[in-house]
Design a protein around this motif. Structure first.
Motif, PDB file in Angstrom:
ATOM      1  N   LEU A 215      46.248  47.961  44.271  1.00 16.89           N
ATOM      2  CA  LEU A 215      44.824  47.880  44.565  1.00 16.89           C
ATOM      3  C   LEU A 215      44.081  49.087  44.013  1.00 16.89           C
ATOM      4  O   LEU A 215      43.034  48.949  43.352  1.00 16.89           O
ATOM      5  N   GLN A 216      44.609  50.287  44.278  1.00 17.59           N
ATOM      6  CA  GLN A 216      43.945  51.498  43.805  1.00 17.59           C
ATOM      7  C   GLN A 216      43.790  51.499  42.292  1.00 17.59           C
ATOM      8  O   GLN A 216      42.736  51.873  41.757  1.00 17.59           O
ATOM      9  N   ALA A 217      44.836  51.087  41.592  1.00 23.59           N
ATOM     10  CA  ALA A 217      44.777  51.065  40.131  1.00 23.59           C
ATOM     11  C   ALA A 217      43.716  50.082  39.651  1.00 23.59           C
ATOM     12  O   ALA A 217      42.957  50.369  38.718  1.00 23.59           O
ATOM     13  N   ALA A 218      43.644  48.911  40.295  1.00 30.38           N
ATOM     14  CA  ALA A 218      42.650  47.914  39.886  1.00 30.38           C
ATOM     15  C   ALA A 218      41.235  48.391  40.169  1.00 30.38           C
ATOM     16  O   ALA A 218      40.323  48.212  39.340  1.00 30.38           O
ATOM     17  N   VAL A 219      41.020  48.990  41.336  1.00 32.29           N
ATOM     18  CA  VAL A 219      39.687  49.463  41.686  1.00 32.29           C
ATOM     19  C   VAL A 219      39.223  50.529  40.700  1.00 32.29           C
ATOM     20  O   VAL A 219      38.085  50.493  40.198  1.00 32.29           O
ATOM     21  N   ARG A 220      40.081  51.468  40.393  1.00 31.42           N
ATOM     22  CA  ARG A 220      39.678  52.538  39.486  1.00 31.42           C
ATOM     23  C   ARG A 220      39.439  52.019  38.068  1.00 31.42           C
ATOM     24  O   ARG A 220      38.653  52.602  37.312  1.00 31.42           O
ATOM     25  N   ALA A 221      40.102  50.932  37.714  1.00 32.14           N
ATOM     26  CA  ALA A 221      39.884  50.363  36.383  1.00 32.14           C
ATOM     27  C   ALA A 221      38.498  49.734  36.266  1.00 32.14           C
ATOM     28  O   ALA A 221      37.872  49.770  35.196  1.00 32.14           O
ATOM     29  N   PHE A 222      38.001  49.139  37.362  1.00 30.77           N
ATOM     30  CA  PHE A 222      36.728  48.421  37.318  1.00 30.77           C
ATOM     31  C   PHE A 222      35.554  49.200  37.911  1.00 30.77           C
ATOM     32  O   PHE A 222      34.405  48.779  37.750  1.00 30.77           O
ATOM     33  N   ALA A 223      35.797  50.298  38.568  1.00 34.50           N
ATOM     34  CA  ALA A 223      34.727  51.049  39.243  1.00 34.50           C
ATOM     35  C   ALA A 223      33.994  51.937  38.247  1.00 34.50           C
ATOM     36  O   ALA A 223      34.155  53.155  38.224  1.00 34.50           O
ATOM     37  N   THR A 224      33.178  51.313  37.434  1.00 32.83           N
ATOM     38  CA  THR A 224      32.352  52.058  36.489  1.00 32.83           C
ATOM     39  C   THR A 224      30.965  52.277  37.088  1.00 32.83           C
ATOM     40  O   THR A 224      30.602  51.680  38.099  1.00 32.83           O
ATOM     41  N   GLU A 225      30.197  53.105  36.434  1.00 33.34           N
ATOM     42  CA  GLU A 225      28.864  53.435  36.939  1.00 33.34           C
ATOM     43  C   GLU A 225      27.953  52.217  36.997  1.00 33.34           C
ATOM     44  O   GLU A 225      27.064  52.123  37.854  1.00 33.34           O
ATOM     45  N   SER A 226      28.175  51.256  36.096  1.00 34.80           N
ATOM     46  CA  SER A 226      27.314  50.074  36.050  1.00 34.80           C
ATOM     47  C   SER A 226      27.859  48.890  36.848  1.00 34.80           C
ATOM     48  O   SER A 226      27.167  47.882  37.012  1.00 34.80           O
ATOM     49  N   ALA A 227      29.079  48.993  37.355  1.00 34.71           N
ATOM     50  CA  ALA A 227      29.704  47.860  38.046  1.00 34.71           C
ATOM     51  C   ALA A 227      29.010  47.583  39.383  1.00 34.71           C
ATOM     52  O   ALA A 227      28.765  48.503  40.169  1.00 34.71           O
ATOM     53  N   GLN A 228      28.708  46.323  39.638  1.00 31.28           N
ATOM     54  CA  GLN A 228      28.142  45.920  40.915  1.00 31.28           C
ATOM     55  C   GLN A 228      29.273  45.684  41.923  1.00 31.28           C
ATOM     56  O   GLN A 228      30.321  45.139  41.569  1.00 31.28           O
ATOM     57  N   PRO A 229      29.103  46.071  43.175  1.00 26.54           N
ATOM     58  CA  PRO A 229      30.162  45.894  44.173  1.00 26.54           C
ATOM     59  C   PRO A 229      30.679  44.463  44.282  1.00 26.54           C
ATOM     60  O   PRO A 229      31.893  44.246  44.407  1.00 26.54           O
ATOM     61  N   SER A 230      29.785  43.470  44.221  1.00 25.34           N
ATOM     62  CA  SER A 230      30.239  42.082  44.332  1.00 25.34           C
ATOM     63  C   SER A 230      31.109  41.697  43.138  1.00 25.34           C
ATOM     64  O   SER A 230      32.130  41.000  43.289  1.00 25.34           O
ATOM     65  N   ASP A 231      30.723  42.147  41.935  1.00 27.26           N
ATOM     66  CA  ASP A 231      31.520  41.848  40.745  1.00 27.26           C
ATOM     67  C   ASP A 231      32.876  42.535  40.815  1.00 27.26           C
ATOM     68  O   ASP A 231      33.900  41.963  40.412  1.00 27.26           O
ATOM     69  N   LEU A 232      32.902  43.767  41.303  1.00 26.76           N
ATOM     70  CA  LEU A 232      34.168  44.486  41.413  1.00 26.76           C
ATOM     71  C   LEU A 232      35.112  43.758  42.370  1.00 26.76           C
ATOM     72  O   LEU A 232      36.300  43.600  42.074  1.00 26.76           O
ATOM     73  N   CYS A 233      34.608  43.318  43.511  1.00 28.89           N
ATOM     74  CA  CYS A 233      35.453  42.573  44.449  1.00 28.89           C
ATOM     75  C   CYS A 233      36.005  41.315  43.795  1.00 28.89           C
ATOM     76  O   CYS A 233      37.185  40.969  43.973  1.00 28.89           O
ATOM     77  N   ASP A 234      35.179  40.623  43.038  1.00 26.17           N
ATOM     78  CA  ASP A 234      35.609  39.405  42.359  1.00 26.17           C
ATOM     79  C   ASP A 234      36.723  39.705  41.356  1.00 26.17           C
ATOM     80  O   ASP A 234      37.746  39.008  41.315  1.00 26.17           O
ATOM     81  N   GLN A 235      36.568  40.743  40.554  1.00 27.91           N
ATOM     82  CA  GLN A 235      37.568  41.085  39.544  1.00 27.91           C
ATOM     83  C   GLN A 235      38.881  41.527  40.175  1.00 27.91           C
ATOM     84  O   GLN A 235      39.966  41.096  39.762  1.00 27.91           O
ATOM     85  N   VAL A 236      38.802  42.385  41.178  1.00 26.16           N
ATOM     86  CA  VAL A 236      40.017  42.873  41.833  1.00 26.16           C
ATOM     87  C   VAL A 236      40.731  41.729  42.548  1.00 26.16           C
ATOM     88  O   VAL A 236      41.963  41.624  42.520  1.00 26.16           O
ATOM     89  N   ASN A 237      39.959  40.846  43.167  1.00 24.38           N
ATOM     90  CA  ASN A 237      40.559  39.719  43.867  1.00 24.38           C
ATOM     91  C   ASN A 237      41.326  38.819  42.901  1.00 24.38           C
ATOM     92  O   ASN A 237      42.431  38.357  43.216  1.00 24.38           O
ATOM     93  N   ARG A 238      40.773  38.545  41.733  1.00 26.01           N
ATOM     94  CA  ARG A 238      41.457  37.682  40.754  1.00 26.01           C
ATOM     95  C   ARG A 238      42.769  38.303  40.295  1.00 26.01           C
ATOM     96  O   ARG A 238      43.766  37.594  40.098  1.00 26.01           O
ATOM     97  N   ILE A 239      42.780  39.599  40.119  1.00 23.57           N
ATOM     98  CA  ILE A 239      44.013  40.278  39.709  1.00 23.57           C
ATOM     99  C   ILE A 239      45.065  40.188  40.818  1.00 23.57           C
ATOM    100  O   ILE A 239      46.231  39.846  40.576  1.00 23.57           O
ATOM    101  N   LEU A 240      44.663  40.460  42.049  1.00 22.61           N
ATOM    102  CA  LEU A 240      45.619  40.487  43.153  1.00 22.61           C
ATOM    103  C   LEU A 240      46.150  39.100  43.482  1.00 22.61           C
ATOM    104  O   LEU A 240      47.318  38.958  43.872  1.00 22.61           O
ATOM    105  N   CYS A 241      45.335  38.084  43.327  1.00 26.84           N
ATOM    106  CA  CYS A 241      45.787  36.717  43.644  1.00 26.84           C
ATOM    107  C   CYS A 241      46.975  36.313  42.778  1.00 26.84           C
ATOM    108  O   CYS A 241      47.795  35.496  43.186  1.00 26.84           O
ATOM    109  N   GLY A 242      47.079  36.860  41.575  1.00 28.69           N
ATOM    110  CA  GLY A 242      48.204  36.528  40.709  1.00 28.69           C
ATOM    111  C   GLY A 242      49.426  37.391  40.932  1.00 28.69           C
ATOM    112  O   GLY A 242      50.487  37.119  40.357  1.00 28.69           O
ATOM    113  N   ARG A 243      49.300  38.421  41.770  1.00 30.77           N
ATOM    114  CA  ARG A 243      50.410  39.369  41.932  1.00 30.77           C
ATOM    115  C   ARG A 243      50.881  39.542  43.364  1.00 30.77           C
ATOM    116  O   ARG A 243      51.960  40.080  43.601  1.00 30.77           O
TER     117      ARG A 243
END
Length: 380
Positions: A215-243
């Motif tokens: 989780l930490q690795a995924a969050v840090r990969a997507f937590a950019t200055e322009s990333a919206q919280p809802s989009d980040l949750c969506d991206q991290v969730n898709r990664i975790l669902c496969g793993r």
């Protein structure tokens, strides 16, 4: 310390009969087994407190007792408290079913009758010594694995919580088992913006810690200055669902604090809703979002926004804090958390965090049954 399987075995013998001790010394020496002897329970406990033995061979009766086994039974309980990995063999010239059952309940591995048969005694000792060494080897391997997991997990957490203008941020992470499923992060985006995240992986120990690291690795990969919280949750969730393994999931909260705009923009993925305690004592829960991570691949996540002002306090926590229980099984609870925050609203972020943790510890008697994480932000 783990004893190498190549080292000569050393047993401690506790018996108050000098002739018996002399006979055992000769027998064991011929077999390459080192021996130390004591003649009382107090002597045995003192010896066990000073070094580690491969086995304890003990009588149940000493000078103050003849047949009841009371002295030996009391000694067994104290031996287990000192070293529960050491095999204990009882040697006695009498016995009963009740005594045998009680001895086994207190940790005895086997019995030897007096007078003993040399071959039987030696076989019993060698079998128990080998089994005891194997148990200790596994315990040591587990300890090393736990130490490595703890080292890796601590490296994933921020070494220092970043600070931004207009806010003071303080965080505390307290795993229940050395490693755990709680995690948090804080990432500064310039001088006035910071991302705050907190999560709780279902379960404890190394499996939960490994999932937390993903989780930490995924969050840090997507937590950019322009990333919206809802989009980040969506991206991290898709990664975790496969793993993520079946039956596992993660509650997660991600928010971006902007002290210049006086906003906290966030998305809550099934996590206990953080609390804003406003300067006037009013409270606001941050619940807008969607389901926990790792379960529904295409789950939608809504985004919420809260307005913050000078004197407000933002409190993010995991259930290890609010569900901590005292002896009568009553939880500390969210109501007590919020009440304590309101009562200490004027405190700095570190002071408020300390008072909240102290209040919970005082309620439970210092016991935390689960991982507990707390983030406090003071708006200036």
């Amino acid at each position: 310390m783990y004893v190498s399987c190549s080292a000569p075995p050393c047993v401690l013998i506790a018996d108050d009969q000098p002739d018996l001790l002399d006979a055992l010394r000769l027998l064991l020496k011929a077999e390459g087994i080192q021996m130390e002897a004591v003649t009382s329970p107090e002597g045995a406990l003192a010896a066990l407190g000073s070094r580690r033995y491969d086995l304890l061979l003990m009588d149940l009766n000493y000078t103050g007792d003849t047949t009841s086994g009371v002295e030996g039974m009391d000694m067994l309980s104290r031996v287990q408290a000192l070293d529960d990995s050491m095999p204990v063999v009882v040697m006695t010239g009498w016995g009963s079913v009740d005594i045998a059952v009680e001895s086994m309940r207190r940790g005895v591995r086997d019995f030897v009758q007096k007078p003993w048969d040399n071959a039987t005694l030696l076989a019993t000792l060698r079998n128990e010594i080998a089994a005891g060494r194997e148990r200790r080897r596994r315990v040591e391997d587990d300890r090393r694995e736990l130490d490595e997991a703890r080292r890796i997990q601590r490296k994933l957490l921020p070494l220092a919580v970043p600070q931004i203008d207009g806010a003071e941020i303080s965080a505390q992470w307290q795993p229940a088992a050395g490693v755990g499923g709680d995690c948090f992060d804080a990432i500064a985006f310039g001088s006035n913006r910071a991302a705050l995240s907190i999560a709780d992986v279902v379960g404890k120990g190394i499996p939960a810690a490994l999932l937390m690291s993903n989780l930490q690795a995924a969050v840090r990969a997507f937590a950019t200055e322009s990333a919206q919280p809802s989009d980040l949750c969506d991206q991290v969730n898709r990664i975790l669902c496969g793993r993520i393994a079946e039956g596992r999931f993660i509650s997660f909260f991600y928010g971006v604090l902007d002290t210049s705009a006086r906003t906290l923009t966030y998305a809550n993925a099934g996590h206990f809703a953080p609390v804003i305690v406003h300067a006037d004592g009013a409270t606001e829960r941050l619940s807008c979002g969607g389901p926990v991570l790792g379960v529904i691949n295409d789950a939608p996540y809504e985004q919420g926004q809260a307005i913050v002002a000078c004197g407000d306090r933002i409190i993010l926590f995991t259930d290890g804090l609010t569900e901590a229980r005292r002896a009568d099984d009553e939880e500390w609870g969210e109501d007590r958390l919020i009440a304590a925050a309101v009562e200490n609203l004027g405190c700095s972020a570190p002071a408020l965090q300390s008072r909240l943790m102290d209040s919970c510890a005082s309620f439970t008697g210092g016991a935390f049954q689960d991982d507990a994480t707390l983030i406090v932000v003071a708006i200036e």
